[in-house]
Design a protein around this motif. Structure first.
Motif, short mmCIF file in Angstrom:
data_model
loop_
_atom_site.label_atom_id
_atom_site.label_comp_id
_atom_site.label_asym_id
_atom_site.label_seq_id
_atom_site.Cartn_x
_atom_site.Cartn_y
_atom_site.Cartn_z
N ALA A 1 -100.21 -30.87 -2.66
CA ALA A 1 -99.94 -30.60 -4.06
C ALA A 1 -100.06 -31.88 -4.87
O ALA A 1 -99.75 -32.95 -4.38
N THR A 2 -100.49 -31.78 -6.11
CA THR A 2 -100.65 -32.96 -6.94
C THR A 2 -99.62 -33.03 -8.06
O THR A 2 -99.65 -33.94 -8.87
N ASP A 3 -98.72 -32.07 -8.13
CA ASP A 3 -97.68 -32.15 -9.14
C ASP A 3 -96.36 -31.62 -8.59
O ASP A 3 -96.30 -31.08 -7.49
N PHE A 4 -95.32 -31.76 -9.36
CA PHE A 4 -93.99 -31.40 -8.92
C PHE A 4 -93.64 -29.93 -9.18
O PHE A 4 -92.60 -29.46 -8.77
N SER A 5 -94.53 -29.18 -9.83
CA SER A 5 -94.22 -27.79 -10.16
C SER A 5 -94.07 -26.91 -8.93
O SER A 5 -93.41 -25.87 -8.99
N VAL A 6 -94.67 -27.32 -7.81
CA VAL A 6 -94.57 -26.52 -6.59
C VAL A 6 -93.25 -26.72 -5.87
O VAL A 6 -92.93 -25.99 -4.93
N MET A 7 -92.46 -27.69 -6.30
CA MET A 7 -91.17 -27.96 -5.66
C MET A 7 -90.10 -27.08 -6.29
O MET A 7 -89.18 -27.56 -6.95
N THR A 8 -90.20 -25.80 -6.04
CA THR A 8 -89.31 -24.85 -6.70
C THR A 8 -87.89 -24.85 -6.14
O THR A 8 -87.03 -24.15 -6.67
N ASP A 9 -87.64 -25.65 -5.12
CA ASP A 9 -86.29 -25.72 -4.56
C ASP A 9 -85.44 -26.80 -5.22
O ASP A 9 -84.31 -27.04 -4.82
N ILE A 10 -85.99 -27.47 -6.24
CA ILE A 10 -85.20 -28.43 -7.02
C ILE A 10 -85.22 -28.00 -8.49
O ILE A 10 -86.13 -27.31 -8.93
N ALA A 11 -84.21 -28.42 -9.22
CA ALA A 11 -84.03 -28.00 -10.61
C ALA A 11 -85.22 -28.39 -11.48
O ALA A 11 -85.81 -29.46 -11.30
N THR A 12 -85.53 -27.54 -12.44
CA THR A 12 -86.65 -27.78 -13.35
C THR A 12 -86.49 -29.11 -14.08
O THR A 12 -87.46 -29.86 -14.22
N GLN A 13 -85.31 -29.43 -14.54
CA GLN A 13 -85.07 -30.68 -15.26
C GLN A 13 -85.37 -31.88 -14.37
O GLN A 13 -86.01 -32.84 -14.81
N LEU A 14 -84.98 -31.83 -13.10
CA LEU A 14 -85.28 -32.92 -12.18
C LEU A 14 -86.77 -33.00 -11.91
O LEU A 14 -87.34 -34.10 -11.85
N ARG A 15 -87.44 -31.87 -11.78
CA ARG A 15 -88.90 -31.87 -11.59
C ARG A 15 -89.60 -32.55 -12.75
O ARG A 15 -90.52 -33.35 -12.55
N HIS A 16 -89.17 -32.26 -13.98
CA HIS A 16 -89.77 -32.89 -15.16
C HIS A 16 -89.50 -34.39 -15.18
O HIS A 16 -90.38 -35.18 -15.53
N ALA A 17 -88.29 -34.79 -14.80
CA ALA A 17 -87.96 -36.22 -14.75
C ALA A 17 -88.81 -36.94 -13.70
O ALA A 17 -89.30 -38.04 -13.94
N LEU A 18 -88.99 -36.31 -12.55
CA LEU A 18 -89.83 -36.90 -11.51
C LEU A 18 -91.28 -37.01 -11.96
O LEU A 18 -91.94 -38.03 -11.75
N ALA A 19 -91.79 -35.94 -12.59
CA ALA A 19 -93.18 -35.94 -13.05
C ALA A 19 -93.43 -37.00 -14.12
O ALA A 19 -94.55 -37.53 -14.22
N ALA A 20 -92.41 -37.35 -14.90
CA ALA A 20 -92.56 -38.38 -15.93
C ALA A 20 -92.69 -39.78 -15.32
O ALA A 20 -93.28 -40.67 -15.92
N ARG A 21 -92.14 -39.97 -14.12
CA ARG A 21 -92.13 -41.30 -13.50
C ARG A 21 -93.08 -41.45 -12.32
O ARG A 21 -93.48 -42.56 -11.99
#
Length: 172
Positions: A1-21
């Motif tokens: 996978a090339t993005d964090f959207s597939v990590m559905t076992d973690i909170a959406t807000q955390l996924r967005h924070a990870l994707a920003a960094r």
């Protein structure tokens, strides 16, 4: 996978924070050359458009991957073409590890994976057995990122490459 959207076992807000960094994306292949002996040379484009080279050298019982640590180089070694290019920047640890991951993708060096082009690949289960930091750049001038990339490559929860099979080559 090339993005964090597939990590559905973690909170959406955390996924967005990870994707920003952080990014899970591999470098883009600009050119790929495959020799008759199976040696592969990739010109890779990084996220900012800068380019580096990565080379895979297969042998019957092992495969060596040569990765870059900088875009360009400050040294003027007479035997090295990179020395004629000015230093642009250091690679991040993620960009260094990304070269290993891209090579593993292309040669099918993941469990159950199929190589993109099987010519000249070792028959061993593990196709990349050795990693050398002697591509573009002087690794010790990018020490922190090189150290971190080597730690990720060697970690059992990372890429699980034996520490004894990771070599840092320096002109110093």
């Amino acid at each position: 996978a090339t993005d964090f959207s597939v990590m559905t076992d973690i909170a959406t807000q955390l996924r967005h924070a990870l994707a920003a960094r952080f990014t899970l994306a591999r470098p883009e292949i600009v050119t790929e050359q495959v020799s008759v002996d199976g040696t592969r040379k990739w010109l890779l484009r990084l996220n900012d458009g800068k380019e580096v080279e990565t080379v895979y050298i297969p042998e019957e019982d092992r495969g060596t991957l040569c990765v870059s640590s900088q875009v360009g180089c400050t040294l003027n070694c007479t035997f090295c073409h990179t020395g004629t290019q000015r230093l642009v920047r250091n690679l991040t640890a993620g960009e260094i590890v990304g070269q290993i991951m891209l090579a593993r993708d292309r040669i099918g060096d993941w469990p159950g994976a199929t190589p993109h082009d099987p010519r000249g690949l070792p028959t061993a289960e593990r196709k990349i057995t050795n990693v050398v930091l002697m591509g573009m750049g002087e690794p010790l001038y990018n020490f922190d990122n090189v150290r971190d990339a080597c730690a990720i490559a060697a970690d059992g929860e990372g890429l699980s490459i034996s520490k004894r099979r990771i070599t840092l080559s320096t002109s110093g």
